[in-house]
Design a protein around this motif. Sequence first.
Motif, PDB file in Angstrom:
ATOM      1  N   ARG A  17      47.095  29.538  46.428  1.00 58.03           N
ATOM      2  CA  ARG A  17      46.612  30.857  46.843  1.00 58.03           C
ATOM      3  C   ARG A  17      46.199  31.671  45.605  1.00 58.03           C
ATOM      4  O   ARG A  17      45.161  32.325  45.584  1.00 58.03           O
ATOM      5  N   ARG A  18      47.026  31.554  44.568  1.00 62.03           N
ATOM      6  CA  ARG A  18      46.724  32.302  43.356  1.00 62.03           C
ATOM      7  C   ARG A  18      45.523  31.696  42.604  1.00 62.03           C
ATOM      8  O   ARG A  18      44.790  32.401  41.920  1.00 62.03           O
ATOM      9  N   LEU A  19      45.348  30.395  42.775  1.00 54.72           N
ATOM     10  CA  LEU A  19      44.190  29.732  42.156  1.00 54.72           C
ATOM     11  C   LEU A  19      42.897  30.287  42.769  1.00 54.72           C
ATOM     12  O   LEU A  19      41.931  30.590  42.074  1.00 54.72           O
ATOM     13  N   CYS A  20      42.928  30.448  44.082  1.00 53.89           N
ATOM     14  CA  CYS A  20      41.778  30.992  44.805  1.00 53.89           C
ATOM     15  C   CYS A  20      41.476  32.414  44.307  1.00 53.89           C
ATOM     16  O   CYS A  20      40.331  32.764  44.027  1.00 53.89           O
ATOM     17  N   HIS A  21      42.543  33.223  44.156  1.00 50.04           N
ATOM     18  CA  HIS A  21      42.381  34.594  43.643  1.00 50.04           C
ATOM     19  C   HIS A  21      41.824  34.566  42.215  1.00 50.04           C
ATOM     20  O   HIS A  21      40.966  35.381  41.854  1.00 50.04           O
ATOM     21  N   SER A  22      42.283  33.626  41.411  1.00 46.08           N
ATOM     22  CA  SER A  22      41.851  33.548  40.006  1.00 46.08           C
ATOM     23  C   SER A  22      40.375  33.170  39.902  1.00 46.08           C
ATOM     24  O   SER A  22      39.632  33.738  39.088  1.00 46.08           O
ATOM     25  N   ILE A  23      39.959  32.211  40.727  1.00 42.65           N
ATOM     26  CA  ILE A  23      38.546  31.800  40.713  1.00 42.65           C
ATOM     27  C   ILE A  23      37.675  32.961  41.212  1.00 42.65           C
ATOM     28  O   ILE A  23      36.617  33.265  40.651  1.00 42.65           O
ATOM     29  N   GLY A  24      38.150  33.643  42.253  1.00 35.80           N
ATOM     30  CA  GLY A  24      37.430  34.816  42.771  1.00 35.80           C
ATOM     31  C   GLY A  24      37.310  35.899  41.703  1.00 35.80           C
ATOM     32  O   GLY A  24      36.244  36.515  41.537  1.00 35.80           O
ATOM     33  N   THR A  25      38.385  36.119  40.953  1.00 37.76           N
ATOM     34  CA  THR A  25      38.377  37.140  39.893  1.00 37.76           C
ATOM     35  C   THR A  25      37.401  36.745  38.780  1.00 37.76           C
ATOM     36  O   THR A  25      36.655  37.591  38.268  1.00 37.76           O
ATOM     37  N   ALA A  26      37.384  35.450  38.438  1.00 40.20           N
ATOM     38  CA  ALA A  26      36.479  34.978  37.381  1.00 40.20           C
ATOM     39  C   ALA A  26      35.013  35.232  37.772  1.00 40.20           C
ATOM     40  O   ALA A  26      34.228  35.743  36.968  1.00 40.20           O
ATOM     41  N   HIS A  27      34.666  34.897  39.020  1.00 43.32           N
ATOM     42  CA  HIS A  27      33.275  35.079  39.443  1.00 43.32           C
ATOM     43  C   HIS A  27      32.904  36.562  39.551  1.00 43.32           C
ATOM     44  O   HIS A  27      31.800  36.972  39.179  1.00 43.32           O
ATOM     45  N   GLU A  28      33.835  37.360  40.046  1.00 37.11           N
ATOM     46  CA  GLU A  28      33.590  38.814  40.130  1.00 37.11           C
ATOM     47  C   GLU A  28      33.418  39.382  38.719  1.00 37.11           C
ATOM     48  O   GLU A  28      32.548  40.230  38.476  1.00 37.11           O
ATOM     49  N   ALA A  29      34.249  38.912  37.795  1.00 34.74           N
ATOM     50  CA  ALA A  29      34.186  39.406  36.406  1.00 34.74           C
ATOM     51  C   ALA A  29      32.837  39.054  35.773  1.00 34.74           C
ATOM     52  O   ALA A  29      32.266  39.860  35.032  1.00 34.74           O
ATOM     53  N   VAL A  30      32.310  37.867  36.086  1.00 36.87           N
ATOM     54  CA  VAL A  30      31.003  37.476  35.542  1.00 36.87           C
ATOM     55  C   VAL A  30      29.914  38.404  36.089  1.00 36.87           C
ATOM     56  O   VAL A  30      29.039  38.867  35.347  1.00 36.87           O
ATOM     57  N   ARG A  31      29.999  38.708  37.387  1.00 35.89           N
ATOM     58  CA  ARG A  31      28.995  39.617  37.984  1.00 35.89           C
ATOM     59  C   ARG A  31      29.058  41.001  37.332  1.00 35.89           C
ATOM     60  O   ARG A  31      28.032  41.608  37.022  1.00 35.89           O
ATOM     61  N   LEU A  32      30.287  41.484  37.111  1.00 31.41           N
ATOM     62  CA  LEU A  32      30.434  42.802  36.466  1.00 31.41           C
ATOM     63  C   LEU A  32      29.946  42.755  35.014  1.00 31.41           C
ATOM     64  O   LEU A  32      29.318  43.704  34.527  1.00 31.41           O
ATOM     65  N   ALA A  46      38.681  35.090  30.924  1.00 35.60           N
ATOM     66  CA  ALA A  46      39.746  36.085  31.134  1.00 35.60           C
ATOM     67  C   ALA A  46      40.062  36.227  32.621  1.00 35.60           C
ATOM     68  O   ALA A  46      41.233  36.306  33.016  1.00 35.60           O
ATOM     69  N   GLY A  47      39.022  36.236  33.455  1.00 32.09           N
ATOM     70  CA  GLY A  47      39.243  36.352  34.905  1.00 32.09           C
ATOM     71  C   GLY A  47      40.000  35.154  35.445  1.00 32.09           C
ATOM     72  O   GLY A  47      40.940  35.290  36.224  1.00 32.09           O
ATOM     73  N   LEU A  48      39.605  33.979  34.993  1.00 29.21           N
ATOM     74  CA  LEU A  48      40.239  32.749  35.484  1.00 29.21           C
ATOM     75  C   LEU A  48      41.717  32.683  35.087  1.00 29.21           C
ATOM     76  O   LEU A  48      42.566  32.261  35.884  1.00 29.21           O
ATOM     77  N   ALA A 127      37.821  43.542  38.530  1.00 28.03           N
ATOM     78  CA  ALA A 127      37.547  42.256  39.198  1.00 28.03           C
ATOM     79  C   ALA A 127      38.796  41.746  39.905  1.00 28.03           C
ATOM     80  O   ALA A 127      38.730  41.224  41.033  1.00 28.03           O
ATOM     81  N   ASP A 128      39.938  41.903  39.256  1.00 23.79           N
ATOM     82  CA  ASP A 128      41.223  41.494  39.834  1.00 23.79           C
ATOM     83  C   ASP A 128      41.466  42.186  41.180  1.00 23.79           C
ATOM     84  O   ASP A 128      41.977  41.590  42.124  1.00 23.79           O
ATOM     85  N   LEU A 129      41.064  43.445  41.268  1.00 19.88           N
ATOM     86  CA  LEU A 129      41.322  44.223  42.488  1.00 19.88           C
ATOM     87  C   LEU A 129      40.288  44.028  43.581  1.00 19.88           C
ATOM     88  O   LEU A 129      40.589  44.190  44.766  1.00 19.88           O
TER      89      LEU A 129
END
Length: 191
Positions: A17-32, A46-48, A127-129
């Motif tokens: 579950r946390r892996l999914c959140h981490s990958i999501g954070t990484a992609h969001e961070a790249v967009r930002l 850093a997001g990953l 991105a984390d949020l």
Amino acid sequence: MQDQELLDYLKQNIDGRRLCHSIGTAHEAVRLAQRYGADRDKAYIAGLLHDVAKGKCGCELQQLASEYDISIDDVEADNIELIHGRLGAAMIKKQLGIDDEEILSAIRWHTTGRRGMTLLEKIIYIADLIEPSRDFIGVDDIRSMAYEDIDLAMRKALQEVIGFVKKRGFALHPNSIEAYNDYTKEEKESI
Ligand SMILES: [Fe+2]
Ligand SMILES: [Fe+2]
């Protein structure tokens, strides 16, 4: 370091579950990062890796804190999970040899925030949020602000996080209060 190596390292440390959140954070961070002109590779790493030290029990966190020479203040002693940002930065520095200070500080401060945050620190905090799996009251407001004005999004995000911490009955970390005051002050100065 290859993406697969980072993912393998992450899988050794966190659950699915946390892996999914981490990958999501990484992609969001790249967009930002794209939106604000920050380094996309650093944002991705850093997001990953931001939550690599999360999900460990209190005993393990205490043990790792002493192993990595991480001090624990009074607020952290009452809510030991708060150290997962600083611990995660120390872990990836030692175990993966990542010594880029921008990446390390973005991971270090994603838990509490701090006064005078760098662009990459703000990107990882937001991105984390707002990564796609996040679902809480107020997240859509932060999502829409994030790509318009990251400082406004930070203010709203800190407001939400501080409200959440208070509701759970924990003390506020001084770094979070200082971060919030930073954005409140900025807003007043711009009026
Ligand atoms: Fe975290
Ligand atoms: Fe996270």
